[in-house]
Write a protein that holds these residues in place. Structure first.
Motif, PDB file in Angstrom:
ATOM      1  N   UNK A 157       0.839  -1.204   0.000  1.00  0.00           N
ATOM      2  CA  UNK A 157       0.000   0.000   0.000  1.00  0.00           C
ATOM      3  C   UNK A 157       0.872   1.252   0.000  1.00  0.00           C
ATOM      4  N   UNK A 158       1.927   1.258   0.793  1.00  0.00           N
ATOM      5  CA  UNK A 158       2.832   2.404   0.836  1.00  0.00           C
ATOM      6  C   UNK A 158       3.488   2.627  -0.521  1.00  0.00           C
ATOM      7  N   UNK A 159       3.953   1.557  -1.135  1.00  0.00           N
ATOM      8  CA  UNK A 159       4.558   1.677  -2.471  1.00  0.00           C
ATOM      9  C   UNK A 159       3.549   2.219  -3.477  1.00  0.00           C
ATOM     10  N   UNK A 160       2.333   1.740  -3.397  1.00  0.00           N
ATOM     11  CA  UNK A 160       1.296   2.194  -4.334  1.00  0.00           C
ATOM     12  C   UNK A 160       1.021   3.694  -4.167  1.00  0.00           C
ATOM     13  N   UNK A 161       0.919   4.132  -2.905  1.00  0.00           N
ATOM     14  CA  UNK A 161       0.658   5.557  -2.637  1.00  0.00           C
ATOM     15  C   UNK A 161       1.832   6.412  -3.106  1.00  0.00           C
ATOM     16  N   UNK A 162       3.055   5.976  -2.812  1.00  0.00           N
ATOM     17  CA  UNK A 162       4.232   6.740  -3.231  1.00  0.00           C
ATOM     18  C   UNK A 162       4.300   6.816  -4.751  1.00  0.00           C
ATOM     19  N   UNK A 163       4.029   5.712  -5.424  1.00  0.00           N
ATOM     20  CA  UNK A 163       4.102   5.709  -6.887  1.00  0.00           C
ATOM     21  C   UNK A 163       3.030   6.614  -7.506  1.00  0.00           C
ATOM     22  N   UNK A 164       1.904   6.816  -6.821  1.00  0.00           N
ATOM     23  CA  UNK A 164       0.852   7.684  -7.356  1.00  0.00           C
ATOM     24  C   UNK A 164       1.086   9.155  -7.038  1.00  0.00           C
ATOM     25  N   UNK A 165       1.671   9.456  -5.877  1.00  0.00           N
ATOM     26  CA  UNK A 165       1.796  10.857  -5.457  1.00  0.00           C
ATOM     27  C   UNK A 165       3.161  11.459  -5.758  1.00  0.00           C
ATOM     28  N   UNK A 166       4.176  10.638  -5.927  1.00  0.00           N
ATOM     29  CA  UNK A 166       5.528  11.163  -6.103  1.00  0.00           C
ATOM     30  C   UNK A 166       5.761  11.630  -7.533  1.00  0.00           C
ATOM     31  N   UNK A 167       6.718  12.509  -7.653  1.00  0.00           N
ATOM     32  CA  UNK A 167       7.129  13.012  -8.956  1.00  0.00           C
ATOM     33  C   UNK A 167       8.369  12.247  -9.387  1.00  0.00           C
ATOM     34  N   UNK A 168       8.431  11.899 -10.652  1.00  0.00           N
ATOM     35  CA  UNK A 168       9.590  11.181 -11.187  1.00  0.00           C
ATOM     36  C   UNK A 168      10.622  12.192 -11.676  1.00  0.00           C
ATOM     37  N   UNK A 169      11.843  12.028 -11.201  1.00  0.00           N
ATOM     38  CA  UNK A 169      12.935  12.908 -11.591  1.00  0.00           C
ATOM     39  C   UNK A 169      14.135  12.055 -11.999  1.00  0.00           C
ATOM     40  N   UNK A 170      15.018  12.672 -12.764  1.00  0.00           N
ATOM     41  CA  UNK A 170      16.264  12.013 -13.164  1.00  0.00           C
ATOM     42  C   UNK A 170      17.356  12.419 -12.185  1.00  0.00           C
ATOM     43  N   UNK A 171      18.194  11.461 -11.832  1.00  0.00           N
ATOM     44  CA  UNK A 171      19.306  11.733 -10.939  1.00  0.00           C
ATOM     45  C   UNK A 171      20.568  11.047 -11.427  1.00  0.00           C
ATOM     46  N   UNK A 172      21.680  11.403 -10.805  1.00  0.00           N
ATOM     47  CA  UNK A 172      22.971  10.824 -11.152  1.00  0.00           C
ATOM     48  C   UNK A 172      23.582  10.201  -9.907  1.00  0.00           C
ATOM     49  N   UNK A 173      24.065   8.979 -10.025  1.00  0.00           N
ATOM     50  CA  UNK A 173      24.737   8.310  -8.911  1.00  0.00           C
ATOM     51  C   UNK A 173      26.115   8.938  -8.753  1.00  0.00           C
ATOM     52  N   UNK A 174      26.392   9.467  -7.545  1.00  0.00           N
ATOM     53  CA  UNK A 174      27.671  10.123  -7.300  1.00  0.00           C
ATOM     54  C   UNK A 174      28.599   9.281  -6.435  1.00  0.00           C
ATOM     55  N   UNK A 175      28.104   8.217  -5.881  1.00  0.00           N
ATOM     56  CA  UNK A 175      28.941   7.365  -5.035  1.00  0.00           C
ATOM     57  C   UNK A 175      28.085   6.324  -4.335  1.00  0.00           C
ATOM     58  N   UNK A 176      28.680   5.670  -3.344  1.00  0.00           N
ATOM     59  CA  UNK A 176      27.969   4.663  -2.562  1.00  0.00           C
ATOM     60  C   UNK A 176      28.313   4.848  -1.093  1.00  0.00           C
ATOM     61  N   UNK A 177      27.336   4.568  -0.248  1.00  0.00           N
ATOM     62  CA  UNK A 177      27.510   4.684   1.195  1.00  0.00           C
ATOM     63  C   UNK A 177      27.357   3.294   1.792  1.00  0.00           C
ATOM     64  N   UNK A 178      28.368   2.830   2.503  1.00  0.00           N
ATOM     65  CA  UNK A 178      28.313   1.506   3.124  1.00  0.00           C
ATOM     66  C   UNK A 178      27.630   1.612   4.483  1.00  0.00           C
ATOM     67  N   UNK A 179      26.799   0.632   4.775  1.00  0.00           N
ATOM     68  CA  UNK A 179      26.150   0.579   6.081  1.00  0.00           C
ATOM     69  C   UNK A 179      26.038  -0.873   6.505  1.00  0.00           C
TER      70      UNK A 179
END
Length: 145
Positions: A27-49
């Protein structure tokens, strides 16, 4: 009745828990996919956790928001570093006004949540079926047609 009947509660309650948790994710994924805006981004690195018992790499992504401000955040998706090398372009889901809520635009989370919810339903239904069959085999011969 013996105490073994209580053992049927374990898979039944596990099924209820899995269905509830995965249903909430779907349900959360469905709501986010309906309300969120799609934007383009660039991967600048990675964070280890450290996720539970294993190390995970989270991609750090830079994108420009609705207000023209450039944001850079670690995306909470655990994607292999080889899948998203630095400099690659990715699609993001960004809820307007909440740049911390950015996620990768990947329908796999929704699909796996739906499959998980159905697995929980099948676990509950299988447990109930097994209990009903066991009850039916314990009924005296006089009951029935």
């Amino acid at each position: 009745m013996s105490a073994y009947w209580l053992l049927a509660l374990i898979p039944f309650l596990a099924g209820v828990a899995v269905t509830g948790q995965q249903g909430m994710v779907a349900v959360t994924e469905r709501v986010v996919r309906r309300t969120a805006r799609r934007v383009e981004g660039t991967v600048t690195g990675h964070l280890a956790s450290r996720e539970a018992t294993y190390a995970a790499l989270h991609p750090v992504v830079r994108w420009t928001g609705d207000d023209g401000v450039e944001h850079e955040r670690a995306v909470p998706d655990t994607i292999g570093a080889h899948a998203l090398p630095e400099g690659s372009r990715v699609r993001l889901l960004c809820v307007p006004g909440a740049p911390d809520s950015v996620t990768l635009d990947a329908p796999d989370r929704y699909r796996s949540a739906v499959v998980g919810a159905w697995a929980g339903v099948l676990l509950c239904a299988g447990t109930l079926t097994a209990v009903l069959i066991r009850i039916a085999t314990l009924l005296p011969e006089g009951y029935g047609y």
